[in-house]
Design a protein around this motif. Sequence first.
Motif, short mmCIF file in Angstrom:
data_model
loop_
_atom_site.label_atom_id
_atom_site.label_comp_id
_atom_site.label_asym_id
_atom_site.label_seq_id
_atom_site.Cartn_x
_atom_site.Cartn_y
_atom_site.Cartn_z
N ARG A 9 -16.72 -0.31 4.17
CA ARG A 9 -17.97 -0.85 3.62
C ARG A 9 -19.14 -0.44 4.52
N GLU A 10 -20.29 -0.24 3.91
CA GLU A 10 -21.49 0.11 4.69
C GLU A 10 -22.44 -1.06 4.81
N THR A 11 -22.14 -2.14 4.11
CA THR A 11 -22.93 -3.36 4.22
C THR A 11 -21.97 -4.53 4.36
N GLY A 12 -22.52 -5.71 4.49
CA GLY A 12 -21.70 -6.91 4.61
C GLY A 12 -21.15 -7.39 3.28
N ALA A 13 -21.52 -6.72 2.19
CA ALA A 13 -21.05 -7.13 0.87
C ALA A 13 -19.54 -6.92 0.77
N ALA A 17 -1.15 9.94 5.14
CA ALA A 17 -2.30 10.36 4.34
C ALA A 17 -2.72 9.27 3.35
N ASP A 18 -1.74 8.57 2.74
CA ASP A 18 -2.05 7.48 1.82
C ASP A 18 -2.74 6.33 2.55
N LEU A 19 -2.31 6.05 3.77
CA LEU A 19 -2.93 4.97 4.55
C LEU A 19 -4.38 5.30 4.87
N ILE A 20 -4.63 6.54 5.21
CA ILE A 20 -6.00 6.96 5.53
C ILE A 20 -6.89 6.85 4.30
N VAL A 21 -6.40 7.29 3.15
CA VAL A 21 -7.18 7.18 1.91
C VAL A 21 -7.44 5.71 1.59
N TRP A 22 -6.42 4.87 1.74
CA TRP A 22 -6.55 3.44 1.47
C TRP A 22 -7.62 2.83 2.37
N LEU A 23 -7.60 3.17 3.65
CA LEU A 23 -8.61 2.66 4.58
C LEU A 23 -10.01 3.14 4.21
N SER A 55 5.05 -7.41 -2.08
CA SER A 55 5.66 -8.31 -3.06
C SER A 55 4.65 -8.98 -3.97
N THR A 56 3.45 -9.22 -3.46
CA THR A 56 2.43 -9.89 -4.28
C THR A 56 1.50 -8.91 -4.97
N GLY A 57 1.49 -7.67 -4.52
CA GLY A 57 0.56 -6.69 -5.08
C GLY A 57 -0.87 -6.96 -4.67
N ARG A 58 -1.05 -7.69 -3.57
CA ARG A 58 -2.40 -8.06 -3.14
C ARG A 58 -3.29 -6.84 -2.91
N TYR A 59 -2.74 -5.83 -2.28
CA TYR A 59 -3.48 -4.60 -2.05
C TYR A 59 -2.71 -3.44 -2.66
N ASN A 60 -3.43 -2.48 -3.18
CA ASN A 60 -2.80 -1.32 -3.79
C ASN A 60 -2.48 -0.29 -2.71
N LEU A 61 -1.55 -0.64 -1.83
CA LEU A 61 -1.16 0.23 -0.72
C LEU A 61 0.11 0.97 -1.12
N PRO A 62 0.02 2.27 -1.40
CA PRO A 62 1.18 3.02 -1.87
C PRO A 62 2.30 3.04 -0.83
N PHE A 63 3.54 2.90 -1.30
CA PHE A 63 4.70 2.98 -0.42
C PHE A 63 5.83 3.69 -1.15
N ILE A 64 6.81 4.08 -0.38
CA ILE A 64 7.97 4.81 -0.91
C ILE A 64 9.23 4.03 -0.56
N GLU A 76 7.88 0.59 8.53
CA GLU A 76 7.02 -0.59 8.48
C GLU A 76 6.41 -0.93 9.84
N LYS A 77 7.17 -0.79 10.90
CA LYS A 77 6.63 -1.12 12.22
C LYS A 77 5.49 -0.18 12.60
N ALA A 78 5.68 1.12 12.36
CA ALA A 78 4.63 2.09 12.68
C ALA A 78 3.41 1.89 11.79
N THR A 79 3.65 1.56 10.53
CA THR A 79 2.54 1.32 9.61
C THR A 79 1.76 0.08 10.02
N ALA A 80 2.48 -0.97 10.38
CA ALA A 80 1.82 -2.21 10.82
C ALA A 80 0.97 -1.94 12.05
N LYS A 81 1.49 -1.17 12.97
CA LYS A 81 0.72 -0.83 14.17
C LYS A 81 -0.52 -0.01 13.80
N PHE A 82 -0.34 0.96 12.90
CA PHE A 82 -1.44 1.81 12.45
C PHE A 82 -2.56 0.98 11.82
#
Length: 72
Positions: free
Chosen positions: A66-70, A55-61, A35-44, A16-22
């Motif tokens: 976004r290419e616009t402000g939308a 690799a999952d973090l990179i795909v998630w990012l 706990s809330t499921g706010r973002y679909n960020l895969p974890f183990i 978690e610490k390394a992921t938070a920093k990333f």
Amino acid sequence: MTSKDIIEASRDLLDEKATAKFLDTSPGTLTVWRSTGRYNLPFIKIGRNVRYRRADLIVWLEKRTRETGATA
């Protein structure tokens, strides 16, 4: 899977610490997201430990890029 493959795969797992920093956030924020499921960020879950694949973090990012402000 060879032992070399297992070693390489384990290097790809971030705690978690390394992921938070990333992601430039806090471990507490990651806990809330899980706990809330706010973002679909895969974890183990490994016992009580939580790990994230780099690799999952990179795909998630990439999905959040976004290419616009939308925001939709």
